[in-house]
Write an enzyme that holds these catalytic residues in place. Sequence first.
Site, PDB file in Angstrom:
ATOM      1  N   LYS A  21     112.932  15.842 -29.801  1.00  0.00           N
ATOM      2  CA  LYS A  21     114.189  16.417 -29.328  1.00  0.00           C
ATOM      3  C   LYS A  21     113.934  17.307 -28.118  1.00  0.00           C
ATOM      4  CE  LYS A  21     117.035  17.171 -32.599  1.00  0.00           C
ATOM      5  NZ  LYS A  21     117.463  17.782 -33.864  1.00  0.00           N
ATOM      6  N   ARG A  91     117.511  24.091 -33.720  1.00  0.00           N
ATOM      7  CA  ARG A  91     117.279  22.803 -34.382  1.00  0.00           C
ATOM      8  C   ARG A  91     115.788  22.516 -34.466  1.00  0.00           C
ATOM      9  NH1 ARG A  91     121.736  18.660 -32.001  1.00  0.00           N
ATOM     10  NH2 ARG A  91     123.296  20.217 -31.483  1.00  0.00           N
ATOM     11  N   GLY A 100     115.075  15.248 -44.146  1.00  0.00           N
ATOM     12  CA  GLY A 100     114.494  16.230 -45.068  1.00  0.00           C
ATOM     13  C   GLY A 100     114.185  17.519 -44.365  1.00  0.00           C
ATOM     14  N   MET A 102     114.930  20.729 -41.728  1.00  0.00           N
ATOM     15  CA  MET A 102     116.100  21.526 -41.410  1.00  0.00           C
ATOM     16  C   MET A 102     116.819  20.916 -40.226  1.00  0.00           C
ATOM     17  SD  MET A 102     116.580  25.463 -40.439  1.00  0.00           S
ATOM     18  CE  MET A 102     116.986  25.016 -38.768  1.00  0.00           C
ATOM     19  N   ARG A 335     118.102  10.176 -27.858  1.00  0.00           N
ATOM     20  CA  ARG A 335     116.875   9.638 -28.457  1.00  0.00           C
ATOM     21  C   ARG A 335     117.041   8.134 -28.607  1.00  0.00           C
ATOM     22  NH1 ARG A 335     117.923  12.163 -34.501  1.00  0.00           N
ATOM     23  NH2 ARG A 335     119.985  11.274 -34.769  1.00  0.00           N
ATOM     24  N   HIS A 452     101.666  -4.669 -62.366  1.00  0.00           N
ATOM     25  CA  HIS A 452     101.821  -6.122 -62.479  1.00  0.00           C
ATOM     26  C   HIS A 452     103.176  -6.566 -61.938  1.00  0.00           C
ATOM     27  CE1 HIS A 452     102.941  -9.852 -64.685  1.00  0.00           C
ATOM     28  NE2 HIS A 452     101.708 -10.177 -64.362  1.00  0.00           N
ATOM     29  N   SER A 761      85.746 -12.106 -47.138  1.00  0.00           N
ATOM     30  CA  SER A 761      87.138 -11.696 -47.232  1.00  0.00           C
ATOM     31  C   SER A 761      87.152 -10.332 -47.917  1.00  0.00           C
ATOM     32  CB  SER A 761      87.940 -12.724 -48.031  1.00  0.00           C
ATOM     33  OG  SER A 761      89.258 -12.251 -48.177  1.00  0.00           O
ATOM     34  N   ASP A 766      90.142  -3.652 -54.649  1.00  0.00           N
ATOM     35  CA  ASP A 766      88.996  -3.224 -55.441  1.00  0.00           C
ATOM     36  C   ASP A 766      88.062  -2.339 -54.626  1.00  0.00           C
ATOM     37  OD1 ASP A 766      89.984  -4.495 -57.588  1.00  0.00           O
ATOM     38  OD2 ASP A 766      88.179  -5.618 -58.059  1.00  0.00           O
ATOM     39  N   CYS A 828      92.084 -10.101 -47.781  1.00  0.00           N
ATOM     40  CA  CYS A 828      93.143 -10.479 -48.691  1.00  0.00           C
ATOM     41  C   CYS A 828      93.399  -9.245 -49.542  1.00  0.00           C
ATOM     42  CB  CYS A 828      92.768 -11.687 -49.541  1.00  0.00           C
ATOM     43  SG  CYS A 828      91.334 -11.442 -50.573  1.00  0.00           S
ATOM     44  N   TYR A 848      91.481 -12.622 -39.544  1.00  0.00           N
ATOM     45  CA  TYR A 848      92.805 -12.801 -40.135  1.00  0.00           C
ATOM     46  C   TYR A 848      93.086 -11.756 -41.204  1.00  0.00           C
ATOM     47  CZ  TYR A 848      90.567 -14.922 -44.232  1.00  0.00           C
ATOM     48  OH  TYR A 848      89.812 -15.131 -45.346  1.00  0.00           O
TER      49      TYR A 848
END
Lengths: 872, 872
Positions: A21, A91, A100, A102, A335, A452, A761, A766, A828, A848
């Site tokens: 701003k 502001r 969220g 002010m 903006r 899941h 990959s 994990d 992946c 990839y």
Amino acid sequence: MKYVYLFSEGSGKMRELLGGKGANLCEMTLLGLPVPQGFTVSTEACARYYQDGERIADDISAQVFEYMQKMEGITGKKFGDASNPLLVSVRSGSRASMPGMMDTILNLGINDVVAESMAKQTGNPRFVYDSYRRFVQMFSDVVMEMNKKFFDGIIEAMKEEKGVTQDVELDEGDMKLLVKRFKELYAEKMGAPFPEDPRAQLIEAVKAVFRSWNNPRAVTYRRLNDIPSDWGTAVNVQSMVFGNMGNDSGTGVAFTRNPSTGENKLYGEFLMNAQGEDVVAGIRTPQSIEQLAQVMPDVYKQFTDIARKLENHYKDMQDMEFTIEKGKLYMLQTRNGKRTAAAALKVAVDLVAEGMCDKREAVMKVEPRQLDTLLHPQFEPAALRAATPAATGLPASPGAACGAVCFHAEDAVARAKTGPALLVRQETSPEDIEGMYAAQGILTARGGMTSHAAVVARGMGTCCVAGCGAINVDEDSRCLTVGGKTVREGEYMSIDGSTGHVYIGEIPTVEATLTGDFERFMTWADELRTLNIRTNADTPADAARAVTFGAEGIGLTRTEHMFFEPDRIPAMREMIVSSTTEQRRRALDKLLPMQRGDFEGIFRAMGARPVTIRLLDPPLHEFLPQSEMDIRALAEDMGVEHSDLWRKIEDLHEFNPMMGHRGCRLAVTYPEIAEMQARAIIEAAVNVTRDTGAAVSPEIMVPLVGDEAEFRFVKDIIVAAAEDVLAKSGVKLRYLVGTMIELPRAALTADAIAAEAEFFSFGTNDLTQMTFGFSRDDAGKFLSAYYDHKIFEQDPFARFDSEGTGKLVELAVKLGRQTRPDIKLGVCGEHGGDPSSIDFFHRVGLAYVSCSPFRVPIARLAAAQAAVRHGK
Amino acid sequence: MKYVYLFSEGSGKMRELLGGKGANLCEMTLLGLPVPQGFTVSTEACARYYQDGERIADDISAQVFEYMQKMEGITGKKFGDASNPLLVSVRSGSRASMPGMMDTILNLGINDVVAESMAKQTGNPRFVYDSYRRFVQMFSDVVMEMNKKFFDGIIEAMKEEKGVTQDVELDEGDMKLLVKRFKELYAEKMGAPFPEDPRAQLIEAVKAVFRSWNNPRAVTYRRLNDIPSDWGTAVNVQSMVFGNMGNDSGTGVAFTRNPSTGENKLYGEFLMNAQGEDVVAGIRTPQSIEQLAQVMPDVYKQFTDIARKLENHYKDMQDMEFTIEKGKLYMLQTRNGKRTAAAALKVAVDLVAEGMCDKREAVMKVEPRQLDTLLHPQFEPAALRAATPAATGLPASPGAACGAVCFHAEDAVARAKTGPALLVRQETSPEDIEGMYAAQGILTARGGMTSHAAVVARGMGTCCVAGCGAINVDEDSRCLTVGGKTVREGEYMSIDGSTGHVYIGEIPTVEATLTGDFERFMTWADELRTLNIRTNADTPADAARAVTFGAEGIGLTRTEHMFFEPDRIPAMREMIVSSTTEQRRRALDKLLPMQRGDFEGIFRAMGARPVTIRLLDPPLHEFLPQSEMDIRALAEDMGVEHSDLWRKIEDLHEFNPMMGHRGCRLAVTYPEIAEMQARAIIEAAVNVTRDTGAAVSPEIMVPLVGDEAEFRFVKDIIVAAAEDVLAKSGVKLRYLVGTMIELPRAALTADAIAAEAEFFSFGTNDLTQMTFGFSRDDAGKFLSAYYDHKIFEQDPFARFDSEGTGKLVELAVKLGRQTRPDIKLGVCGEHGGDPSSIDFFHRVGLAYVSCSPFRVPIARLAAAQAAVRHGK
């Protein structure tokens, strides 16, 4: 250290220091536009505020008042002065706009003395006391966090006393009385009188802005939107102009293009004789911006010129606020405008057509995640506006769904034959798959973003709200309660998987449609990106859908999902409870033709595109029943002793299944499983190659490898089986054997592993778990404390942890290439569909990423943006 | 490629290529000693054999026969020739001597034709056919793996037929008949006639040696002794000399010093008219080596000269084999002799005193693990020889123990008051601690080298055999069965924690004694080492004991063990089931004085030595009961609703507790726990400093840190509590706050963490688990398959994985020092007491390792050896 800047001292390039701003106010000042002048307290002051234990240091407040004097010089008014008072707005403004935080305080600097004098000078005491009561209200609410409803109550009471219904019907005396009553309320609730000193008002307001940077909503928003907490916010102090000085005054907001559709036409609204908040408050109905041409033709002309100038300057659709004070136009803000996904695409495509920007710039103007809304059904906007959420869960899989509630998978399957079903479960498990497929949407009371339900729903593209703790599910009685209301089976509910909102009753949805703009825009993204985009798909249907979304191959086919189907699980269980290799081979012989059939379907869908198939991964106990009753039933079915089966299941029990007997460890202990799978893959590839002539290109992937010798052992089994099939078939076929990199040790010894592995990959799910040493299933219990204490700002399972886990990826890339320069590298896992993670994967030079089908377009765009950002 | 070397072509430096035996034969040849000549097939030929799929390539067999020709030239005899036959011995010889590998084949090259001719030439047909039948027997047994007992049966039958009892009573004709019967048996069992062709005999024997490198016993031995499988073995082919040619011939073995005591006096035995195997077979009683002086004074003189020469040459005690053929002495082998720990110390100290070597060399002559036997009771050697193990488990904690069997901890406590108790459990758990302390030894049927029983027993220095699957424990009926026998409570059993053997009945033990040699030797080790050695100790008693063993501080005090004691667990449980912070603080207030008392005891024992105390680490559910009955009892005790308690316990359930809510995650969610512990530590330190004047030096350690902000959060709590205590006390005290590095992410982000952490302690147990992605508790199920397939050669929980996990340690050391050059770096965890792991920790430049008290001397020596090996 300089903490404060006049609007005339900055520029649009100083977003980091002055916030969006502030920087735009400077830029508009530079452009010579009519901007009420003022100053910005920098984001560095905000950082300092937190360093100093949430207080404003003396040198900062000194600078604030020094700049207030400069502002007085510019405006010719005096802050707190009765004769010629300077009122200001305050502001917040961070680098990225953030809900969220002010918002705005108007009319700061007013007090009893100032008001009285202003009333005399303007001859408009109603305006002055209206401004005054607004200030007291905003200051109390926004700065002191008093509940807004107290003030609304006082106004309502006043209107009742007076027998009127509209605020505008209240007169000067009423306003004066409102100020008095507001201040009495303030003194009562706060235990101190309302601050009359404008300087105190100002410092409190600045503090409130800084404080709001860390309020819970802002913190959550930052976490969901990858905004670092150390950015901080700036504070803009701007001299007031008044849209409420009479009928020659007014205020409004406007977009240079339509933010819903993208149409290239000024879009907005205004109110005469009003302050900014009135436009959004909906007390009076604003007029459309075109009507300003009738009301004040010159101002309208001036405003449309400014709008065009700003759009040309920023090369993007602008969202502007303005005020007209006694016939004079002032620009309060501009903006880049927020827009719907459809509008974003149209604007981007139009800007290129209009020659305002090139394709590289255009591609940066669409937020990748937004594309999601184009691929999934949404609620009808009007119906949605009228609805109130009954609860909110996690937005686990996007889209909107509405259907008759079912509490069991089989009920959902039955219900879906006659109408839309919504599957509601405490949490889902692999046995619920059929019901999840059949349902329009899935709602669970437990589980996180990677539960899941969430993972499977995203894979299927089905809308899902997970972990909605506010609903109380009673699966046995087939009903749920939420907020004191009970919903029974067959009654309708609606869920929004993009927001997590849950509604009782029916909200109609509209189907997704892809426009020509989408096609054109995605073509540009594809031209720019260097990362290939693959998909995770376990079925021919998923594979085919992903291809229509632009997937260039499959990065992960999980073979275990195939074994859960009712016609297969008996053979799988027979395999698991086998005591000898021969028994196990017999069971595997039954599974082989089924597996081969699965792979044939997928290969047919993918043609010559590469298809990575992962060998069996989960611990075997997942395929066996756990309850006493189910074990008895299974023992009877299988014709084995109950006690033997029970002991077998006991034997499979693990303390930490995540770190147990799974992945390639299954292939090391039972090589015949890997052999069967390799055989099924290559036989399927041979058959499809023969039938279709396509050069089917399987990539066999070994999971959970931690050591070169371990990989070599499994690879030898695969290659022996594959070569045997190929030799017998006479078909020539290229296949690769590679590994997941999902254990830290695999990354650390990637040079050795790459001597044998033809591709890596990264299994970032994990890898994240092992690197952090916490499991997704358990981390939910303590991660909220980590967010509360701001130890973590991001969920590392949603956004890839490039600082820690990322070092392992970088190391594995380096070591892998060292041994095998042309090694194929991909990802992946859930992170493959996350834009900021994709940016990292682009930077480390992977070939990839692979993600669920519905994330493929997002990944394509994110990959293009990464390429533009960092160069190819 | 040269695969074969004459003894005259090599030297003692060529151990890698020629194996230890081959290199020493070359060296003795170089020294001009009387060595029957021959050649060595190199270890590279062995590697090639495995590369070629377990076959001997043509070029290697060609070289073998080429060298056989050279050998014929040297000896003047001819292999397979009837008129002047060359017979040879074939022996394996790897770099390190290894049980389980093929031992020796004598007399190879003999067949019917050769035997007949030899009989004529020597005029000693009994000798010839005795040699022949020995060869057939050894070849069948050792090369073809036929069962030895078949041949013994034939000899026994023959002796019965003849009515004699001794082999020597069998005559020429009997021997001839034995050869015939042996060969008939061979043909029957093998389905092919016994090979008459000496060349075929030779190649089969070479293959058998190579094959034996990978037999299961050898593989297991290598794993336990850190010998890489790619070393391979060499094969030594040596011309035969015959100790069985009459009464002027003989054979024997001798040590230059006494291998049991280390006394500097020739020690050994010999047999006249015998071949080597007779000396060990015990059929005739050998004479002591001194008696050779009477029998053959010149040969004795020559032998003692050679022995002295060899010891001076190798600068170590030698173990030699010799043969006398017709009055002429031949040396068949020399090597550094194996010796008891006591002998090893005495030899090392004596060699320095005799000026044979310096302290650096002496320190390398004792195997660190051997020291263990000096610190623990052992079985009386004679009683042990007479005993037969009933079963064998894992050698989990060294020493020997004998006592009355008890099946419950409380029974062991009671029994120990009147006599020695042996605690036998299915597996132990924290509640068994008292019984484990009271017992002489611990035997479990389940669990591995790092099970609860094993870890705790090693910590206490109590003998333990773990995971002895052959015993069937019935705790309820208080009895066990093993090999068909039943042992009831109160009956005696004996266990050897160094070998894993389990005996029924009583075997007397002798107490450990430390000699002056031990003190002198360890002083040298201490002078040489640069690593400090600390101990892991949770009690003042352990701490005091460790100091007597030379510990220079405590590297790990686990605070959780203190909470399991019966007088404390109620307060601990109250803390856990608290619903509010206030309730939790009340319970913590009860625990604080107890914790403070614990720490005071430890600080008193350690004086000014540094003491590292780790904050609460395990998941809270470990402190709560799991069975329905126990939960009911506890609910009653605590006066809480059973259902509430049950739900609390349910809530604490985790899918993967290892990766769950534990370590510093407890401090993040319940900061008041960390605060209480910090307060207790510093209050204790203040009290002991005041009382004793010692500069108590606490190091507070935060477990399971994965992130800098996380560590900072916990550190802030600790420092606030500590500073508060210090300010109130007025005592000046230096304390450190540091972290475990036990998660991969901690190592990867060590630069950031070091900005706050004053020390790092590598928790190599958890770091190994997370890096490999398997849990110690579960890995047992599949690791055996990894050993079988030779994927792993080492248990990574016993020997630190320097290739994989080690990279994380190296990285953390580098990054940590980058940020904080003087950061204190150490290791706590099982690896801190393992010599080869200590070598790694020395190389990466840590400041200390910490291990259980009884491993402290081992660690001191291992650290000294690492310093000698790699320089300071």
